[in-house]
Write a protein that holds these residues in place. Structure first.
Motif, short mmCIF file in Angstrom:
data_model
loop_
_atom_site.label_atom_id
_atom_site.label_comp_id
_atom_site.label_asym_id
_atom_site.label_seq_id
_atom_site.Cartn_x
_atom_site.Cartn_y
_atom_site.Cartn_z
N MET A 165 -39.45 6.34 -22.01
CA MET A 165 -39.64 5.00 -22.52
C MET A 165 -39.78 3.99 -21.38
SD MET A 165 -39.92 3.67 -25.43
CE MET A 165 -39.61 2.36 -26.51
N LEU A 166 -39.01 4.21 -20.32
CA LEU A 166 -39.08 3.31 -19.16
C LEU A 166 -40.45 3.37 -18.50
CD1 LEU A 166 -37.63 1.38 -17.24
CD2 LEU A 166 -36.89 3.38 -15.94
N TRP A 167 -41.06 4.55 -18.42
CA TRP A 167 -42.37 4.70 -17.81
C TRP A 167 -43.42 3.92 -18.57
CZ3 TRP A 167 -46.26 6.80 -20.68
CH2 TRP A 167 -45.88 7.52 -21.81
N LEU A 168 -43.24 3.76 -19.88
CA LEU A 168 -44.18 2.99 -20.69
C LEU A 168 -44.14 1.51 -20.31
CD1 LEU A 168 -46.22 3.05 -23.02
CD2 LEU A 168 -44.31 2.65 -24.58
N TYR A 169 -42.95 0.98 -20.09
CA TYR A 169 -42.82 -0.42 -19.67
C TYR A 169 -43.43 -0.64 -18.30
CZ TYR A 169 -39.54 -1.07 -23.53
OH TYR A 169 -38.97 -1.15 -24.77
N ILE A 170 -43.21 0.30 -17.41
CA ILE A 170 -43.77 0.20 -16.06
C ILE A 170 -45.30 0.27 -16.12
CG2 ILE A 170 -43.94 1.35 -13.81
CD1 ILE A 170 -41.00 2.19 -14.20
N LEU A 171 -45.83 1.17 -16.94
CA LEU A 171 -47.27 1.31 -17.08
C LEU A 171 -47.90 0.05 -17.66
CD1 LEU A 171 -49.71 3.21 -16.84
CD2 LEU A 171 -49.25 3.95 -19.17
N VAL A 172 -47.30 -0.51 -18.68
CA VAL A 172 -47.81 -1.74 -19.29
C VAL A 172 -47.74 -2.89 -18.29
CG1 VAL A 172 -47.37 -3.47 -21.08
CG2 VAL A 172 -47.33 -1.05 -21.67
N GLY A 173 -46.67 -2.95 -17.53
CA GLY A 173 -46.54 -4.00 -16.52
C GLY A 173 -47.60 -3.89 -15.45
#
Length: 71
Positions: free
Chosen positions: A1-9
């Motif tokens: 889930m954290l990787w999704l936030y980093i990717l979107v950022g």
């Protein structure tokens, strides 16, 4: 889930940089078209400082060459 936030950022950052670059480029192109950096009087002064006697024909040729280069 954290990787999704980093990717979107990261994607948002890249998109913002690209969009900002193109907006700034278009603004500068329009600004330079409306306010050319060198006009006839400045060109005449530069030629006189270089020791040349500027004729109107020569100034017109140089201005048209600079306008073609801007396009």
């Amino acid at each position: 889930m954290l990787w999704l936030y980093i990717l979107v950022g990261l994607l948002s950052l890249i998109a913002g940089l690209a969009l900002g670059f193109f907006i700034a480029r278009r603004y500068m192109m329009n600004y330079l078209k409306k306010n050319p950096p060198i006009n006839e009087q400045m060109l005449r002064m530069m030629m006189m400082q270089m020791g040349q006697k500027p004729s109107q024909k020569k100034i017109n040729q140089m201005m048209s060459a600079m306008q073609k280069q801007m396009k």
